[in-house]
Design a protein around this motif. Structure first.
Motif, mmCIF file in Angstrom:
data_model
loop_
_atom_site.group_PDB
_atom_site.id
_atom_site.type_symbol
_atom_site.label_atom_id
_atom_site.label_comp_id
_atom_site.label_asym_id
_atom_site.label_seq_id
_atom_site.Cartn_x
_atom_site.Cartn_y
_atom_site.Cartn_z
ATOM 1 N N GLU A 102 -23.002 -7.685 26.689
ATOM 2 C CA GLU A 102 -22.214 -8.902 26.785
ATOM 3 C C GLU A 102 -21.738 -9.253 25.381
ATOM 4 O OE1 GLU A 102 -26.154 -9.342 25.860
ATOM 5 O OE2 GLU A 102 -25.703 -9.250 27.995
ATOM 6 N N THR A 103 -20.922 -10.262 25.264
ATOM 7 C CA THR A 103 -20.347 -10.604 23.961
ATOM 8 C C THR A 103 -20.980 -11.845 23.353
ATOM 9 O OG1 THR A 103 -18.584 -11.971 24.936
ATOM 10 C CG2 THR A 103 -18.134 -9.612 24.666
ATOM 11 N N PRO A 149 -19.561 -3.927 25.023
ATOM 12 C CA PRO A 149 -19.618 -3.090 26.237
ATOM 13 C C PRO A 149 -18.548 -2.004 26.252
ATOM 14 C CG PRO A 149 -19.858 -5.411 26.789
ATOM 15 C CD PRO A 149 -19.466 -5.364 25.341
ATOM 16 N N LYS A 156 -17.305 -0.368 28.720
ATOM 17 C CA LYS A 156 -16.304 -0.499 29.775
ATOM 18 C C LYS A 156 -15.116 -1.352 29.318
ATOM 19 C CE LYS A 156 -18.691 -4.389 32.053
ATOM 20 N NZ LYS A 156 -17.668 -5.413 31.756
ATOM 21 N N ASP A 157 -15.320 -2.172 28.288
ATOM 22 C CA ASP A 157 -14.261 -3.039 27.778
ATOM 23 C C ASP A 157 -13.655 -2.504 26.483
ATOM 24 O OD1 ASP A 157 -14.800 -4.842 29.877
ATOM 25 O OD2 ASP A 157 -16.341 -5.861 28.696
ATOM 26 N N TRP A 158 -13.719 -1.198 26.282
ATOM 27 C CA TRP A 158 -13.261 -0.646 25.014
ATOM 28 C C TRP A 158 -11.789 -0.942 24.739
ATOM 29 C CZ3 TRP A 158 -9.239 2.726 24.497
ATOM 30 C CH2 TRP A 158 -8.825 3.432 25.633
ATOM 31 N N GLU A 159 -10.974 -1.025 25.776
ATOM 32 C CA GLU A 159 -9.542 -1.295 25.562
ATOM 33 C C GLU A 159 -9.321 -2.684 24.976
ATOM 34 O OE1 GLU A 159 -7.059 1.153 28.825
ATOM 35 O OE2 GLU A 159 -8.656 -0.095 29.684
ATOM 36 N N ALA A 160 -10.124 -3.659 25.415
ATOM 37 C CA ALA A 160 -10.012 -5.000 24.855
ATOM 38 C C ALA A 160 -10.406 -4.996 23.377
ATOM 39 C CB ALA A 160 -10.900 -5.970 25.637
ATOM 40 N N GLN A 161 -11.431 -4.192 23.034
ATOM 41 C CA GLN A 161 -11.820 -4.124 21.628
ATOM 42 C C GLN A 161 -10.751 -3.417 20.804
ATOM 43 O OE1 GLN A 161 -15.528 -3.081 18.663
ATOM 44 N NE2 GLN A 161 -15.760 -2.719 20.835
ATOM 45 N N CYS A 186 -18.920 0.525 20.505
ATOM 46 C CA CYS A 186 -19.233 0.194 21.899
ATOM 47 C C CYS A 186 -20.550 0.825 22.318
ATOM 48 C CB CYS A 186 -18.135 0.711 22.836
ATOM 49 S SG CYS A 186 -16.594 -0.226 22.767
ATOM 50 N N TRP A 244 -14.655 6.592 29.781
ATOM 51 C CA TRP A 244 -14.735 5.520 28.786
ATOM 52 C C TRP A 244 -14.996 6.060 27.386
ATOM 53 C CZ3 TRP A 244 -18.588 2.190 32.116
ATOM 54 C CH2 TRP A 244 -17.886 1.605 33.178
#
Length: 554
Positions: free
Chosen positions: A254-255, A279, A281-286, A305, A344
């Motif tokens: 989580e963030t 996370p 799974k959220d690598w694109e947001a990072q 990540c 991912w």
């Protein structure tokens, strides 16, 4: 930006480093001179000095002669009176806000039997307003022989208090009936992928919730306010600094820690350095965040990540090739679909984001290493520094792969002396020959960093040093060391907590050493670690913790 390298960041021992030191010598007076010290610089097993000169947030001089030459009227001279000094310790695996929150929650870790376990929960519930969730815990059923708790144990003493207390490995929650009801879990609730809702012979939930099934409960509990989170983050920072820790790597799904430290950094309040693993799974947001804001600074960094691939040995959810001996119906679980893992990792790596994966069982360690090898081949050579978190149980063939594939083993020595009390019941002696194989990994030449997994283990790095060096299990039954062939030397363990921790976070050109050009992160201790018996390490105390040239503790 993590990808940039300044002249000051050239490695010690090179010609460029020598030029850098000469450049420093021509500059003005030091801001601070720490003299009469026993300095273990971290540059080698026996590399010592006796003084440190600091200007701004950097070390600019080492050794009495060099420091004396730069000491002027404006220099603050600190006589350490022979105290021992080390680089700041780096803990590359913590669950920071979760752990800091638990500092004020009830502890069940040392409850010796079910009666004491129930009594502590009852006492904690009495102190809470009606309807407020009782969290915390860190319970350990292996302390009383392994019997798992059942909601019926505590229902009568917690009629108005929803209870969700975690096992100390963080992979399992124990709930009472009220908490199950609020979470919407009943006999008809199916275990989600990567999780387990345990049920009794009558088909009713026992109160044991494992791995991804915990999300059902966490949603019901809700989140703390940002103000509450920042307050406990400050408490965690204070504790870490008091233990000689100068940087941590929150490796979470989580963030919450990331968001909190970003808020504190905006106010200039950190004092402890953070490198966040968000996370996978959220690598694109990072990747989008990096494009907008870069990768942070020397205090709060991102650009990495983490993914959880299996569970834990204590919860019998770590994934093995062969079944558990004390539960033959399972080999553990896979929390993340291998196809998602591959997709991912490949995407994040292509975007220049560092990736680490939680892997405990022997089967998943092989799968993760296979995935990393495949992605490296597809995306081509670069300094990617893949990591594996825990690396607890391996087939013998996996050990040399870390060096061969240039994958970092991120291990937690305290887990060995903790799990070593009962691990043989889970997987048998044969599989334990290459479990917690710190010595084999270090001797193979692989990069090995050591941390705590706080709150699963204390954030105090001295507990990890002692565990790595002695490997004496917590129950006192292995005075010569549990699988002593996997012990490491004190110098090796300290390197894993300093230089290797810095390397694991792409900070090895500015952290992990006491050397000119490096950030002024170091710790003053009340005894020389190398001059005492390793069993006395736990009695050592940090006297001062300096981060960025400023005394943050002591």
């Amino acid at each position: 930006m993590l990808g940039r390298r300044s002249v000051l960041a050239i490695g010690v021992g090179t010609a460029a480093a020598a030029m850098t030191r000469s450049a420093f010598a021509a500059e003005g007076d030091l801001d601070a001179a720490y003299i009469n010290a026993k300095v273990w610089t971290g540059a080698g097993p026996d590399t010592r000095s006796d003084a440190i000169g600091v200007s701004g947030d950097r070390i600019v001089a080492i050794g009495a002669a060099a420091v004396r030459a730069r000491t002027g009227k404006r220099t603050r001279v600190v006589d350490l009176q022979g105290a021992f000094v080390t680089p700041g310790f780096i803990d590359p695996h913590v669950h920071f806000v979760k752990a800091a929150t638990m500092l004020s929650q009830p502890s069940l870790r040392d409850a010796a039997d079910p009666k004491e376990f129930v009594a502590r929960i009852a006492a904690a519930a009495k102190g809470l307003p009606k309807g407020q969730w009782l969290e915390g815990g860190n319970w350990d059923q292996d302390r009383w022989g392994g019997e798992m708790p059942h909601r019926k144990w505590i229902d009568a003493v917690t009629p108005d208090t929803p209870v969700a207390v975690t096992r100390y490995d963080l992979h399992m929650l124990f709930l009472n009936s009220l908490a199950l009801k609020l979470a919407g879990i009943d006999r008809n609730t199916v275990s989600p992928p990567g999780g387990v809702i345990e049920k009794d012979a009558d088909g009713e939930p026992t109160g044991i919730i494992k791995d991804s099934a915990k999300d059902l409960v966490l949603r019901a509990i809700g989140e703390q306010t940002p103000e509450q989170i920042d307050a406990v983050t400050r408490q965690g920072i204070e504790l870490a600094l008091s233990k000689g820790v100068t940087q941590v790597h929150p490796t979470e799904l989580e963030t919450i820690s990331f968001d909190s430290t970003r808020r504190l950094r905006a106010k200039g309040e950190t004092g402890l350095r953070f490198r966040h693993y968000l996370p996978l799974k959220d690598w694109e947001a990072q990747a989008a965040l990096i494009a907008r804001e870069g990768r942070g600074d020397d205090w709060v960094q991102w650009g990495a990540c983490k993914v959880v691939f299996d569970g834990s040995l204590g919860s019998r959810t770590a994934r093995f090739y062969e079944p558990y001996l004390d539960e033959p119906g399972t080999r553990g679980i896979v929390v993340t679909d291998p196809a998602d893992l591959r997709r991912w990792v490949e995407g994040a790596d292509k975007a220049g984001i560092q990736v680490t994966a939680h892997a405990i069982g022997d089967e998943v360690n092989d799968i993760v290493l296979d995935t990393f090898a495949a992605v490296a081949k597809v995306n081509g050579p670069r300094d990617r520094r893949f990591r594996v978190e825990h690396v607890q149980h391996m087939k013998p063939t996996a050990i040399p792969r870390f060096k061969a594939q240039d994958v970092i083993a991120s291990v937690q020595p305290y887990h060995a002396i903790d799990d070593g009390r009962w691990a043989v019941r889970r997987v048998g002696e044969e599989r334990l020959k290459t479990s917690f194989a710190f010595g084999s990994l270090v001797r193979s030449g692989a990069h090995v960093c050591m941390g705590s997994d706080w709150p699963v283990a204390p954030i105090d790095p001295l507990t990890g040093l002692e565990a790595a060096v002695d490997r004496e299990t917590l129950d006192g039954k292995n005075p010569q060391g549990w699988h002593p062939e996997q012990r490491v030397t004190l110098a090796q363990a300290m390197r894993c907590y300093t230089r290797e921790g810095a390397y694991a976070g792409f900070n090895d050109k500015k952290l992990g050493l006491i050397a000119p050009g490096f950030l002024a992160d170091f710790v003053v201790w009340d005894c020389d670690f190398f001059a005492i018996d390793s069993h006395l390490l736990l009695k050592a105390k940090a006297l001062r913790t300096i981060v960025g040239g400023v005394q943050r503790y002591g």
